[in-house]
Design a protein around this motif. Sequence first.
Motif, PDB file in Angstrom:
ATOM      1  N   ILE A  88       1.051  -1.246  -0.076  1.00 25.02           N
ATOM      2  CA  ILE A  88      -0.128   0.109   0.047  1.00 25.02           C
ATOM      3  C   ILE A  88       0.924   1.254   0.117  1.00 25.02           C
ATOM      4  N   VAL A  89       1.994   1.268   0.737  1.00 26.32           N
ATOM      5  CA  VAL A  89       2.806   2.352   0.889  1.00 26.32           C
ATOM      6  C   VAL A  89       4.055   2.347   0.330  1.00 26.32           C
ATOM      7  N   GLY A  90       4.921   1.307   0.664  1.00 26.77           N
ATOM      8  CA  GLY A  90       6.278   1.399   0.169  1.00 26.77           C
ATOM      9  C   GLY A  90       6.648   0.323  -0.727  1.00 26.77           C
ATOM     10  N   PHE A  91       6.146   0.357  -1.891  1.00 29.19           N
ATOM     11  CA  PHE A  91       6.309  -0.930  -2.622  1.00 29.19           C
ATOM     12  C   PHE A  91       7.423  -0.537  -3.840  1.00 29.19           C
ATOM     13  N   ASP A  92       8.195   0.310  -3.859  1.00 28.75           N
ATOM     14  CA  ASP A  92       9.111   0.660  -4.951  1.00 28.75           C
ATOM     15  C   ASP A  92      10.174  -0.267  -4.869  1.00 28.75           C
ATOM     16  N   MET A  93      10.835  -0.428  -3.474  1.00 21.91           N
ATOM     17  CA  MET A  93      11.915  -1.454  -3.512  1.00 21.91           C
ATOM     18  C   MET A  93      11.129  -2.091  -1.918  1.00 21.91           C
ATOM     19  N   PHE A  94      10.653  -3.403  -2.105  1.00 24.63           N
ATOM     20  CA  PHE A  94      10.110  -4.223  -1.121  1.00 24.63           C
ATOM     21  C   PHE A  94      11.156  -4.798  -0.213  1.00 24.63           C
ATOM     22  N   ASN A  95      11.499  -4.188   0.856  1.00 23.17           N
ATOM     23  CA  ASN A  95      12.702  -4.901   1.835  1.00 23.17           C
ATOM     24  C   ASN A  95      12.080  -4.389   3.365  1.00 23.17           C
ATOM     25  N   SER A  96      13.076  -4.358   4.374  1.00 27.21           N
ATOM     26  CA  SER A  96      12.841  -4.188   5.705  1.00 27.21           C
ATOM     27  C   SER A  96      12.689  -2.726   6.045  1.00 27.21           C
ATOM     28  N   GLY A  97      13.254  -1.819   5.148  1.00 30.28           N
ATOM     29  CA  GLY A  97      13.133  -0.546   5.272  1.00 30.28           C
ATOM     30  C   GLY A  97      12.090   0.217   5.941  1.00 30.28           C
TER      31      GLY A  97
END
Lengths: 737, 178
Positions: free
Chosen positions: A347-356
Amino acid sequence: MSTTTSNTPLRDRMHANDEAFKTTGSLFGLNTLTRKEDDPGTYEAVWHILSNLCNTAWATGCKVSSSPIAAEGGDALWALHTATGEAVCISRGISAHAGLLSDMIKHFIELGYEDYPGFKQGDIFENNDPHYGGIHSPDFDMCMPLFYKDKLIAWASCVSHVSDSGSVTPGSIGFLNPDCYSDGIPISMERVGEHDAFYPWYEMRIRSRTRTPDFVMGDARGRLAGCITIRERLEEVIEKYSLDFVLGAMNEYVEDSRRYAVARVKNQTVPGRIRKSQFKDLAMKGKRVLLSKQNIDCMFNLPMDLTINADASVDLSLAGASGTVPFGENISPTALKSGLMMGYSHIVGFDMFNSGPTSAWNIEMPPDGSWANPYPVDFQAASGVAWAPAVTWLSNLYEVFGRVFQMRGFVEEMAAGSGSIMTAEFAGINQTGMYLTGLTLEQASQGSPARGYSDGQNSAWCIYTPEGDFGNAEVSELYYPILFLGRNVAPDSGGFGKFRGGLGHTAVWMVYNTPGLEYSCGDAGMRSKTVGNHGMYGAYPVVPDRPGYGHKTNLKQLIDEQKPLIHERGGPDNPAVTSKIMAELVEDNAVAPFVTPEQLVDYDVIVHPISGAQAMGDPIERDPESVANDLNEGWTTQRVANDIHGVVTSKPNGHLVPDVEATAKKRQEIREDRKSRAVPFKQWWAEERKKVEAQENMDNAVRTMWETSMRLSPEYGNNIRKFWKLPEDFTFTPDAQ
Amino acid sequence: MASFDKADIEKLIDGVLPWPATQDMLKSSKDEDRFDKYVEIMQARVDFDDPILLPLTPQLFIVSDNGERVVKCKCGQSFGDYRVNWKLSALIYVRDDEQKMGEVYVGREMPDPAWLQLREYICGGCGTQLEVEAVPRGCPPDFEFLPDLDTFYSEWLGRPLPDTVAFEDKTLDEVGKW
């Protein structure tokens, strides 16, 4: 920047990273993304190479795996991590597990495994034990340390969902498990192999304690093959781009993702407090259960309280979560956080999917003794299908962010939530004489939520996996002694709104070529006594899941006589299982979940519904043309079109078209009817508070839920008392057990 | 930074923007002026002149009504202070028995009214169904969103509102007066 080196013990490096984040606000203390700024092309290229490397691991691992769950459904995941455990990038597959795999690696480091038993190239570590952060026993989490010239530089990880983990009932959706001792074979933070091979005793344990050991070991080898693929490909990437660049970039990708998610919250949402209730039923009274304490009905309270702060960090609370249940539907906070990471990444942070993005969260520990944090009070709590309440709760995240995206005008980002998630598992002898148990993938292809600008898509989505793939019917038929008689879109299964949810489908199976088969209509987030979710912006919710089956049917006779069979669910008041066939035992309106009390035999029929997703907006604002189109497609019914959407149609040329004038008139009548039958809220409240205090027409499951919610979260309880003006010592009173 | 025509944003809202253009909006970096354009579009579609401060839902808006921040429906119906759950000022129709449930859900699609009630929140002005809650008896109405409006305008948009109010939920204070 952190002052640690590659020779510093991993635990110290991990703690130094935590400290650097606290003091600088940037992960790893990275105030500058040097590699990104100096060489953005290579930075972007290596990101895609590493992502593809994980996808290669997924393709390899699924091919090596044995069970149809991974091999056909792709229900698995591979990931690449930093040396200190942060997920850098992941494969396609069940992305809900990336956070969990990251926490597992950190847990191994925190527990001092670097000293004993030590980490070396070719080691294989696993965990599936919820007491140590696992989600549930069928999800085997694996990791391998990756070395380059004698230095531990990274980790590869994987999870796959096995067909049977040896829990007290067959299969992998252990909703009937009464306690953790019945949850199946535990792999509790163990080294399970060295030199790229499993220990013999690991395989011996799998063989003696699971029902489908060839498949479970095949899946283990699939996990291993994928992790080795990551290791070998990573070495090639390092040879090409240098160790310094790759390791530095891996840290930067995590920090970059954090920055992206924080920026997105700030640029696309609104600060403030979001609250959304959510409830889920689990009605088991009078059904086949394992222990007498399970002869009860349960209701979950799954509240979401989320605050977006001025600095775009996000506080999250589960205050009000109800108590544990004597079924396999309790979850550890670690696993819940991992699910949240998946939802947040969608929903929010899908540009680079990781722990960030997770570093911008402040998650309040869920109430001790609740379904979301069972062990401080109930150490024996079962977690056979811990996802069931978690994904239902997670659905709120989609809806509430959809709401704040709307407020900023980003309508294209809006989505509603999910509906209901019901699974099907079989156990018995198949057509080749082999004992088999396992999950079909039907639920992995539900309708998708309504968007801010359109209906959801039919049979294309699932909240717990972006795969949205129910696999080929023919492959399921190869494994299980069933034949598909139908797999078709279910009308009116996506709620009723201006934009409806994508529609679900119905699988109709005929049991065939078996001496006896058990059908487990399971719970991975289903609702059967209640509806699937709220409506959003005035829509009506998704219908409950009500499966059916017929035992000792006349299907053979119908086939021999070449007469019509049963292929669909049928109307809600005219189920096909009663109108199309005859049977000695017919269940046409079963409350899920359940396991068939009798073995199903050849020519028995199962009608298994799969939910659509949540709708959005007042149903009388739906475009009349869309309603007519749904009628022509067989995706809605005249009753819903007319009574719920207020659309009047005619059929001038063989196709239904809306009657514009009659529709406008009908819709105005609906508006007037609503106003005349509704009452001012305060008037309703005055009457309702008396019924609340008298606990009138409240099922025992509901009263039990409220009692535990208010006891475990006292402030939440006081707010309920204040809202209804109840006495200060008021509690809801469950029936005596 | 992307920029989109107001006309295209209007088409998006109405669900008639062609899919390639919708995809373009989904994939592009977000336009910084979207909020202002969206508010302009909504302002032209409502039946009142009070300036919109925040579109709370596609149908409800926090507006400045003679300096008071109140929630209003598109039709102009007022729901009072935005810090009090607007549902307290709505009409409500509750389906809590089989007869009432049966008007929406029939046969095996009927939920159990001892487990669940359907609460329909209706605008007293235009009869729009604003929200539907599916909750067990005893659940207070969801206060879906209480915005921190002053932080939003001053720190996120960089243009403070002329006055400030405390960021607090006043719903229970309101109920306390009943």
